[in-house]
Enzyme design. Sequence first.
Site, PDB file in Angstrom:
ATOM      1  N   GLY A  87      -4.063   6.493  -1.060  1.00 26.26           N
ATOM      2  CA  GLY A  87      -2.460   6.148  -1.158  1.00 26.26           C
ATOM      3  C   GLY A  87      -2.035   5.638   0.233  1.00 26.26           C
ATOM      4  N   GLY A  89       1.432   5.524   2.925  1.00 27.00           N
ATOM      5  CA  GLY A  89       2.719   5.829   3.030  1.00 27.00           C
ATOM      6  C   GLY A  89       3.415   5.342   4.463  1.00 27.00           C
ATOM      7  N   GLY A  92       0.950   6.747   7.380  1.00 28.17           N
ATOM      8  CA  GLY A  92      -0.634   6.411   7.292  1.00 28.17           C
ATOM      9  C   GLY A  92      -1.426   6.323   5.961  1.00 28.17           C
ATOM     10  N   LYS A 109      -5.621  12.735   4.784  1.00 29.73           N
ATOM     11  CA  LYS A 109      -4.490  11.945   5.195  1.00 29.73           C
ATOM     12  C   LYS A 109      -4.448  11.859   6.729  1.00 29.73           C
ATOM     13  CE  LYS A 109      -0.329  13.777   5.374  1.00 29.73           C
ATOM     14  NZ  LYS A 109       0.795  14.565   5.238  1.00 29.73           N
ATOM     15  N   ASP A 204      11.973  20.294  -0.866  1.00 32.95           N
ATOM     16  CA  ASP A 204      11.777  19.097  -1.439  1.00 32.95           C
ATOM     17  C   ASP A 204      10.817  19.186  -2.830  1.00 32.95           C
ATOM     18  OD1 ASP A 204      11.837  16.153  -1.757  1.00 32.95           O
ATOM     19  OD2 ASP A 204      10.135  15.874  -0.620  1.00 32.95           O
ATOM     20  N   THR A 435      10.302  -1.259  11.165  1.00 36.78           N
ATOM     21  CA  THR A 435      11.624  -1.925  11.867  1.00 36.78           C
ATOM     22  C   THR A 435      12.443  -2.170  10.448  1.00 36.78           C
ATOM     23  OG1 THR A 435      10.801  -4.252  12.011  1.00 36.78           O
ATOM     24  CG2 THR A 435      10.820  -2.461  14.000  1.00 36.78           C
ATOM     25  N   GLU A 476       4.265 -13.817 -11.809  1.00 37.31           N
ATOM     26  CA  GLU A 476       5.551 -14.133 -10.984  1.00 37.31           C
ATOM     27  C   GLU A 476       5.720 -12.940 -10.130  1.00 37.31           C
ATOM     28  OE1 GLU A 476       7.899 -17.412 -13.591  1.00 37.31           O
ATOM     29  OE2 GLU A 476       7.904 -15.389 -14.010  1.00 37.31           O
ATOM     30  N   ASP A 500       9.372  -2.671 -18.519  1.00 36.89           N
ATOM     31  CA  ASP A 500       8.950  -3.444 -19.523  1.00 36.89           C
ATOM     32  C   ASP A 500       9.323  -2.557 -20.827  1.00 36.89           C
ATOM     33  OD1 ASP A 500       8.265  -5.346 -21.380  1.00 36.89           O
ATOM     34  OD2 ASP A 500       6.184  -4.802 -20.833  1.00 36.89           O
ATOM     35  N   ASP A 502      10.339  -3.143 -23.828  1.00 39.54           N
ATOM     36  CA  ASP A 502       9.841  -3.709 -25.200  1.00 39.54           C
ATOM     37  C   ASP A 502       8.111  -3.950 -25.147  1.00 39.54           C
ATOM     38  OD1 ASP A 502       9.455  -5.893 -23.916  1.00 39.54           O
ATOM     39  OD2 ASP A 502      10.999  -7.045 -24.993  1.00 39.54           O
TER      40      ASP A 502
END
Length: 531
Positions: A87, A89, A92, A109, A204, A435, A476, A500, A502
């Site tokens: 992963g 973030g 890092g 991490k 959290d 930034t 796209e 999506d 459907d």
Amino acid sequence: MGCFSSKHRKTQNDGGEKSIPINPVQTHVVPEHRKPQTPTPKPMTQPIHQQISTPSSNPVSVRDPDTILGKPFEDIRKFYSLGKELGRGQFGITYMCKEIGTGNTYACKSILKRKLISKQDKEDVKREIQIMQYLSGQPNIVEIKGAYEDRQSIHLVMELCAGGELFDRIIAQGHYSERAAAGIIRSIVNVVQICHFMGVVHRDLKPENFLLSSKEENAMLKATDFGLSVFIEEGKVYRDIVGSAYYVAPEVLRRSYGKEIDIWSAGVILYILLSGVPPFWAENEKGIFDEVIKGEIDFVSEPWPSISESAKDLVRKMLTKDPKRRITAAQVLEHPWIKGGEAPDKPIDSAVLSRMKQFRAMNKLKKLALKVIAESLSEEEIKGLKTMFANIDTDKSGTITYEELKTGLTRLGSRLSETEVKQLMEAADVDGNGTIDYYEFISATMHRYKLDRDEHVYKAFQHFDKDNSGHITRDELESAMKEYGMGDEASIKEVISEVDTDNDGRINFEEFCAMMRSGSTQPQGKLLPFH
């Protein structure tokens, strides 16, 4: 996927395993004889460098003055070989890693120190490690193996959770019951009870912060993110606005709260587990906050008429507006729906799983679409925002840094804390480069001007629909997301699966509009306090 903890982490289970059945998740409730005698024991008083475990061999003899953890620099590669990325973030990257001495696999991490801009950032990282060390060995909480620091990064090595995200496992099963939900909420509230008894408030709690320890049916649910957690101080009233919009307690919005906020957040999770949607819903975060303050819970819409009265009773008690009257973690675990077998085993309506799937993660495409809309707005539509941007961008570079944002908001009369300014910075920074450019600034603030008219949404849709076919195809979408540095395979798959409805493999205008008018656009774990 790995158990790793970060306020800025990307969801680990992008494209992960999706064929694992759901059983009531294994949990351990703290036995009465093992509970501490006081609910808020003093936090550890050892210096941080004494609390962080590292191998005793091969120490670096000189402590560098630039150290954040307060201990000598060490090369993590002496002890671990880093493998594939799990992963990425704001601060890092998390990797799979293997301990050289034993061959055991963990998650690592790696936090880039140059992205820890303020003193508060550095203190947050130290506190996160300290709390994870303090809670180490407790059930339903990810184990931290050790912490290392070199000149470029801080590395946290922790337990690898191969079972993926909680919601993914529920959705993969395809059927679901109150009894399964009771097992899950038992595990989550057990984490809350452990934290509160050990003098920690989490701040959290949300489904994304819980992972399964393995791919086994009876895998334990593990809390993985303590980046916003703090030690409870006797008599202290907390005032920072932290958490995620859907899960935030009303007293947090009033800037006066304590550990009771964790029970509220767990109550929101329970409501979602039973219905597939959050109890407080609106088209933007201000609307969500207004609904949270009102605190009116819908038990009329489907599937609530078929949900047991015992389950509804527990939800009401966990979502009591007055924190003094709200049920405690210990009381939740003693509730008949949790402990007394009152949770029925009959399947909940399959529509709940469909709604849960749509809700389960932040919608990256929506955030990207808001930036596209911002780029197409006229000067009249954004009025004073351009001037505000120019006033904050003091070096006239065309981008706003963290320091410029903090200074500029103070100059404009803002009373946001450092934590809140950092949250605003992260929420607005679409491409994650540290930034905020002009269009990111506009897209993060324009909701206050109600710029959600149909023509703007249609312009955004046309931006993605390059061949004017009336659908946004996978290619796209990939092209547009790569343009903004978001085009990794997992993100594209996530967007398609969320929007999506459907299931035809592409996004039509109706689906796009529904996405744009759904709830909050802010990243998981952060509130955007810039209204």
